[in-house]
Structures are given as structure tokens and as C-alpha cells.
Design an enzyme around this catalytic site. Structure first.
Site, PDB file in Angstrom:
ATOM      1  CG  ASP A  10       1.838   4.860   6.947  1.00  0.00           C
ATOM      2  OD1 ASP A  10       1.977   3.627   6.824  1.00  0.00           O
ATOM      3  OD2 ASP A  10       2.316   5.670   6.147  1.00  0.00           O
TER       4      ASP A  10
ATOM      5  CG  ASN B  94       3.911  14.084  -1.930  1.00  0.00           C
ATOM      6  OD1 ASN B  94       4.536  13.172  -1.377  1.00  0.00           O
ATOM      7  ND2 ASN B  94       2.697  14.429  -1.552  1.00  0.00           N
TER       8      ASN B  94
ATOM      9  CG  HIS C 169       4.149  10.989   1.291  1.00  0.00           C
ATOM     10  ND1 HIS C 169       3.111  11.000   0.399  1.00  0.00           N
ATOM     11  CD2 HIS C 169       4.475   9.682   1.433  1.00  0.00           C
ATOM     12  CE1 HIS C 169       2.828   9.765   0.034  1.00  0.00           C
ATOM     13  NE2 HIS C 169       3.652   8.944   0.643  1.00  0.00           N
TER      14      HIS C 169
ATOM     15  CD  GLU D 116       0.536  13.526   1.807  1.00  0.00           C
ATOM     16  OE1 GLU D 116       1.561  13.747   1.130  1.00  0.00           O
ATOM     17  OE2 GLU D 116      -0.367  12.766   1.433  1.00  0.00           O
TER      18      GLU D 116
HETATM   19  C1  GLP Z   1       2.547   5.423   0.819  1.00  0.00           C
HETATM   20  C2  GLP Z   1       3.027   5.123   2.246  1.00  0.00           C
HETATM   21  C3  GLP Z   1       4.477   5.460   2.430  1.00  0.00           C
HETATM   22  C4  GLP Z   1       5.253   4.955   1.237  1.00  0.00           C
HETATM   23  C5  GLP Z   1       4.865   5.718   0.014  1.00  0.00           C
HETATM   24  C6  GLP Z   1       5.557   5.236  -1.262  1.00  0.00           C
HETATM   25  O1  GLP Z   1       1.639   6.452   0.716  1.00  0.00           O
HETATM   26  N1  GLP Z   1       2.277   5.775   3.278  1.00  0.00           N
HETATM   27  O2  GLP Z   1       4.940   4.926   3.654  1.00  0.00           O
HETATM   28  O3  GLP Z   1       6.631   5.126   1.448  1.00  0.00           O
HETATM   29  O4  GLP Z   1       3.477   5.699  -0.174  1.00  0.00           O
HETATM   30  O5  GLP Z   1       4.980   4.076  -1.758  1.00  0.00           O
HETATM   31  P1  GLP Z   1       5.566   3.206  -2.921  1.00  0.00           P
HETATM   32  O6  GLP Z   1       6.686   2.444  -2.325  1.00  0.00           O
HETATM   33  O7  GLP Z   1       4.446   2.323  -3.358  1.00  0.00           O
HETATM   34  O8  GLP Z   1       6.015   4.139  -3.971  1.00  0.00           O
END
Ligand code: GLP
Length: 245
Positions: free
Chosen positions: A67, A136, A138, A143
Site C-alpha cells: 500500500d 482494528n 486491517h 479496513e
Molecule cells: C498501517 C499499514 C499496515 C500495517 C499496520 C500496522 O496502517 N497500512 O500495513 O500492518 O498499519 O502498523 P504497525 O506495525 O505500525 O502497528
């Protein structure tokens, strides 16, 4: 499904990097689906170390990221392109032209989504997809919602994701409201999935991901249906499972 529970984040990172190392040693032409967020940073650190020790060669590897924020230039230090360059690509021998991330400044959303989706197809799909998980549930930027997108799409980020990701920005107003993301079919079509989960704040999300109902309101729950899912979790992230299961 394989689950590895490590003592702490450092061990999680080393384990995850070792799994990616095995993938690349077995298939030097691997297509790696890569992820951003704070969780994989340690994994990338170990991959750089393995590269410096000549244990891994990225010269034929192709990477494709999950992404990217919409409306942010690649040079912006909040872009996922900047993140990947600085945490991994600049420090290893992957060819920059073999690293793919959606173009955050694309002017036409539909065109950009189609281009990126066609790219995944033209690469022959993803051999190993690295994933983190949002609090959440995702995955990528898929989402919780009444329905899930199958393919690359432009998504309005949920307020919860904007709030959580605001820690990386000067203030919450700077957090982009939209992103380009692979869809769940893109992710689920990967040959292997490697999910990393770290910290107490993710313990409930990991429990719901593996033991909750499979529902679009928890996108990560679809991973229960994947044929080759490996999870590396630290003890903190595994605490709710340990308590309930
Ligand atoms: C972001 C990314 C995800 C990631 C998630 C968790 O929004 N788009 O790909 O897995 O958040 O992030 P973190 O590892 O900082 O908790």
C-alpha cells in the site's frame, strides 16, 4: 498454519527475517510482497545484516508493497516509498527498478489501481507476502467494512487508522485520508503469508484474527482461510490467546 511465539520483538524480527532468508535462498527470483508500519522495521534490520554477512542475495528478487498513502510524494518522509528505501532497499542489492509501490501522486485513481493490479498479475503473483495487522484488524489498508475489495483500490482510511497512524506525523491533520492498497484477493492469492504481530496493543487483534468469526468487519479474519499462513508473534501479542485458548 504455523505459529511461532517469541520472547520479545527482537527475537520476532530475527525469526521473521530468517523465514524471508529461507524463501530467497530457495528461490532467488522470489516476488516478495512487503509491508510498512513499525512492526517489520526489525525484520528489515536483520535482512540488511544478513545481506552484509553475505547470507542473502537480493539481486534477482522483486518486491511489491501492499500500500501507499494517496497525495504524498515519494520523497516525502511519510511516504511508504521513503520508508522502504530507508529501512531496506538502500542497504541491500535489490535493483531499485524491481521495487514496486503504488504511486501516491497518481492523478487518476482507477488508472493507478489497474496499473498496480496488472503489475501483480504480470509478475506472476506473490511468493511470500509479509503482513502486519492494525489494531482494528486491517491488513494492508483493507479496513473493517460491510464488504472487502478484492483487488487494488483507493480506500478512505478509517478514523481509528488515522488516529493510530498520527503518531508518525506532526499532527493528526497531516495524516492522509486516503490510500492505495492491495485488496484481499491480491493478498490471499500469495503462495505464502507471513504475519508479524508485536505488543500488547495487538493481542486482541491477533486473537480475533485467528479465533474470531470470519467477517468483513475484521479483514484479518480471512487469513484463517489461507493455505500457508505463518504467524510470528511476541509473547505480549500472544497474551490474549494464551489466556483464552
Ligand atoms: C498501517 C499499514 C499496515 C500495517 C499496520 C500496522 O496502517 N497500512 O500495513 O500492518 O498499519 O502498523 P504497525 O506495525 O505500525 O502497528
Amino acid at each position: 498454519m504455523k505459529v511461532y511465539v517469541t520472547k520479545n520483538y527482537e527475537d520476532l524480527s530475527k525469526k521473521a527475517a530468517t523465514i524471508i532468508l529461507s524463501q530467497v535462498v530457495l528461490n532467488p527470483y522470489s516476488v516478495l510482497g512487503l509491508a510498512t508500519g513499525s512492526t517489520p522495521i526489525g525484520t528489515y534490520k536483520y535482512l540488511v545484516e544478513f545481506y552484509k554477512n553475505k547470507e542473502i542475495d537480493f539481486s534477482n528478487v522483486i518486491s511489491i508493497n501492499l500500500d501507499e498513502y494517496k497525495g504524498i510524494a515519494s520523497e516525502n518522509n511519510q511516504s511508504y516509498r521513503y520508508f522502504m528505501d530507508n529501512h531496506l532497499f538502500k542497504h541491500i542489492n535489490i535493483k531499485m527498478e524491481n521495487t514496486y509501490i503504488p504511486d501516491g501522486l497518481a492523478s487518476d485513481d482507477d488508472k493507478e489501481c489497474k496499473r498496480y493490479n496488472d503489475l501483480i498479475t504480470s509478475l506472476g503473483g506473490i511468493d511470500l507476502q509479509l503482513l502486519g495487522i492494525g489494531v482494528n484488524g486491517h491488513i494492508g489498508f483493507n479496513e473493517p467494512s460491510e464488504y472487502l475489495e478484492k483487488y487494488v483500490h483507493c480506500v478512505a482510511l478509517s478514523q481509528s487508522t488515522i488516529d493510530v497512524n498520527s503518531r508518525f506525523f506532526n499532527n493528526i491533520d497531516e495524516v492522509p485520508k486516503y490510500a492505495y492498497s492491495m485488496g484481499v484477493k491480491n493478498i490471499m492469492s500469495s503462495n505464502k503469508i507471513l504475519l508479524l504481530v508485536s505488543g500488547k496493543s495487538k493481542a486482541k487483534a491477533l486473537y480475533d484474527c485467528l479465533y474470531g468469526p470470519i467477517t468483513t468487519m475484521n479483514p484479518s479474519s480471512i487469513l484463517q482461510l489461507h493455505k500457508d499462513l505463518t504467524i510470528v508473534s511476541d509473547e505480549d501479542a500472544f497474551s490474549v490467546i494464551k489466556q483464552k485458548v
